[in-house]
Design a protein around this motif. Structure first.
Motif, PDB file in Angstrom:
ATOM      1  N   SER A 109       0.670  -0.987   0.026  1.00  0.00           N
ATOM      2  CA  SER A 109       0.101  -0.068  -0.067  1.00  0.00           C
ATOM      3  C   SER A 109       0.841   1.205  -0.011  1.00  0.00           C
ATOM      4  CB  SER A 109      -0.906   0.025   1.147  1.00  0.00           C
ATOM      5  OG  SER A 109      -1.484   1.194   1.350  1.00  0.00           O
ATOM      6  N   ASP A 110       0.436   2.232  -0.762  1.00  0.00           N
ATOM      7  CA  ASP A 110       1.384   3.568  -0.688  1.00  0.00           C
ATOM      8  C   ASP A 110       0.443   4.487   0.324  1.00  0.00           C
ATOM      9  OD1 ASP A 110       2.776   5.583  -1.686  1.00  0.00           O
ATOM     10  OD2 ASP A 110       1.444   6.394  -3.339  1.00  0.00           O
ATOM     11  N   ALA A 111       0.741   3.892   1.401  1.00  0.00           N
ATOM     12  CA  ALA A 111       0.038   4.680   2.704  1.00  0.00           C
ATOM     13  C   ALA A 111       0.381   5.824   3.002  1.00  0.00           C
ATOM     14  CB  ALA A 111       0.352   3.552   3.913  1.00  0.00           C
ATOM     15  N   SER A 112      -0.421   6.772   3.609  1.00  0.00           N
ATOM     16  CA  SER A 112      -0.111   8.054   3.704  1.00  0.00           C
ATOM     17  C   SER A 112       0.613   8.122   5.100  1.00  0.00           C
ATOM     18  CB  SER A 112      -1.491   8.988   3.979  1.00  0.00           C
ATOM     19  OG  SER A 112      -2.253   8.672   5.123  1.00  0.00           O
ATOM     20  N   LYS A 113       0.194   7.161   5.964  1.00  0.00           N
ATOM     21  CA  LYS A 113       0.907   6.899   7.234  1.00  0.00           C
ATOM     22  C   LYS A 113       0.783   5.399   7.654  1.00  0.00           C
ATOM     23  CE  LYS A 113      -3.159   8.607   9.629  1.00  0.00           C
ATOM     24  NZ  LYS A 113      -3.891   9.092   8.199  1.00  0.00           N
ATOM     25  N   VAL A 114       1.619   5.102   8.697  1.00  0.00           N
ATOM     26  CA  VAL A 114       1.739   3.713   9.546  1.00  0.00           C
ATOM     27  C   VAL A 114       1.579   4.143  10.969  1.00  0.00           C
ATOM     28  CG1 VAL A 114       2.924   1.656   9.925  1.00  0.00           C
ATOM     29  CG2 VAL A 114       3.402   2.957   7.677  1.00  0.00           C
ATOM     30  N   VAL A 115       0.420   3.506  11.569  1.00  0.00           N
ATOM     31  CA  VAL A 115       0.251   3.525  12.860  1.00  0.00           C
ATOM     32  C   VAL A 115       0.552   2.220  13.443  1.00  0.00           C
ATOM     33  CG1 VAL A 115      -1.500   4.314  14.551  1.00  0.00           C
ATOM     34  CG2 VAL A 115      -1.447   5.235  12.400  1.00  0.00           C
ATOM     35  N   ALA A 116       1.393   2.149  14.490  1.00  0.00           N
ATOM     36  CA  ALA A 116       1.660   1.085  15.130  1.00  0.00           C
ATOM     37  C   ALA A 116       1.338   1.102  16.449  1.00  0.00           C
ATOM     38  CB  ALA A 116       3.189   0.801  14.915  1.00  0.00           C
ATOM     39  N   ILE A 117       1.383  -0.242  17.028  1.00  0.00           N
ATOM     40  CA  ILE A 117       0.590  -0.598  18.473  1.00  0.00           C
ATOM     41  C   ILE A 117       2.004  -1.069  19.202  1.00  0.00           C
ATOM     42  CG2 ILE A 117      -0.933  -1.707  19.769  1.00  0.00           C
ATOM     43  CD1 ILE A 117      -2.144   0.518  17.612  1.00  0.00           C
ATOM     44  N   GLY A 118       2.075  -0.614  20.302  1.00  0.00           N
ATOM     45  CA  GLY A 118       3.182  -0.998  21.400  1.00  0.00           C
ATOM     46  C   GLY A 118       2.323  -1.998  22.452  1.00  0.00           C
ATOM     47  N   GLN A 119       3.352  -2.941  22.620  1.00  0.00           N
ATOM     48  CA  GLN A 119       2.780  -4.062  24.051  1.00  0.00           C
ATOM     49  C   GLN A 119       1.228  -4.524  23.837  1.00  0.00           C
ATOM     50  OE1 GLN A 119       5.365  -0.472  26.226  1.00  0.00           O
ATOM     51  NE2 GLN A 119       3.658  -1.181  27.541  1.00  0.00           N
ATOM     52  N   ASN A 120       1.195  -4.917  22.734  1.00  0.00           N
ATOM     53  CA  ASN A 120      -0.289  -5.399  22.656  1.00  0.00           C
ATOM     54  C   ASN A 120      -0.143  -7.005  22.503  1.00  0.00           C
ATOM     55  OD1 ASN A 120      -3.006  -4.999  22.060  1.00  0.00           O
ATOM     56  ND2 ASN A 120      -2.836  -5.716  19.881  1.00  0.00           N
ATOM     57  N   TYR A 121       0.932  -7.464  23.292  1.00  0.00           N
ATOM     58  CA  TYR A 121       0.738  -8.906  23.494  1.00  0.00           C
ATOM     59  C   TYR A 121       1.413  -9.062  24.919  1.00  0.00           C
ATOM     60  CZ  TYR A 121       0.169 -10.524  18.684  1.00  0.00           C
ATOM     61  OH  TYR A 121      -0.251 -10.603  17.555  1.00  0.00           O
TER      62      TYR A 121
END
Length: 254
Positions: free
Chosen positions: A54-66
């Protein structure tokens, strides 16, 4: 019905494409867009040069989700999703090199399931969020761990060029609530978890993010990593494999 898409580099530009047997059918636009059509052009998979799917406008990532990953980091399980961003310039394709930055001597792999958003989302419910997830792909949230340990927030440690490995294909129409997520380093398994172990579900993550910032079609949401993160060095080959999704492979260079 399940389908597989990729984004390919050709001599005359970048194209989204749909997998058809041993080939890709080039598309007129992104597969989530209205009016997308086949172009009649095909590329053999063996000849494909992959771009991030994907030619994404942004990447949102998640911390400590496990929970086990939070424990290995010495962190509590977040009551609310812990979000951070990786810039578009960090996106890196299947088969491309992860470039270790001079500022870090301890860079880690983080195997993750990533979501690709199919429509514009602002302040939506979990039900609306679930319906707007177009598909899923493999993701390596490469992290300069020594930099992260020195700083309060994640931006620098997570944002170096090539630190958002993604692909090779975007898969639609499959359940992704209980998929195996594996990271192999030079063939040895280092991470081995399941998406069912997430603290916050994909739909909850997308809904939560949409109440902070508008998500646009093509944006990538990476859902967090299982335990077992560890260092990578120049010459390593890192693979992220997700059940029913594919294998993302990158070599490490400095």
């Amino acid at each position: 019905m399940s389908a597989r898409y990729a984004r390919l580099q050709l001599a005359d530009g970048a194209f989204y494409a749909r997998a058809e047997g041993d080939s890709y059918e080039l598309l007129s636009s992104a597969p989530w867009e209205d009016g997308v059509k086949d172009t009649g052009r095909r590329v053999k998979k063996d000849d494909a040069i992959y771009l991030p799917p994907s030619d994404a406008s942004k990447v949102v990532a998640i911390g400590q989700n496990y929970a086990k990953h939070a424990a290995e980091m010495g962190k509590p399980i977040p009551v609310e999703p812990l979000i951070f961003m990786k810039p578009k310039t960090a996106l890196n394709a299947h088969g491309a090199a992860i470039l270790l930055p001079p500022a870090s001597q301890e860079v880690h792999h983080e195997a993750e399931l990533a979501l690709v958003i199919g429509k514009k989302l602002t302040r939506v419910t979990e039900e609306e969020a679930a319906a707007a997830i177009f598909g899923v792909t493999c993701f390596n949230d490469v992290t300069a761990r020594d930099v992260q340990k020195r700083e309060i927030q994640h931006t620098r440690a997570k944002s170096y060029d090539t630190f958002a490995c993604c692909g090779p294909e975007l898969v639609t129409g499959i359940p992704f609530d209980d998929l195996r997520v594996v990271c192999r380093l030079n063939g040895a398994v280092k991470q081995d978890g399941r998406t069912s172990d997430m603290v916050h579900s994909p739909a909850k993550l997308v809904a939560f993010i949409s109440n902070v910032m508008t998500l646009l079609p093509g944006d990538v949401v990476s859902t967090g990593t299982p335990s077992g993160v560890g260092p990578i060095v120049a010459g390593d080959i890192v693979e992220v494999e997700i059940e029913n999704v594919g294998v993302l492979r990158n070599v490490v260079t400095r």
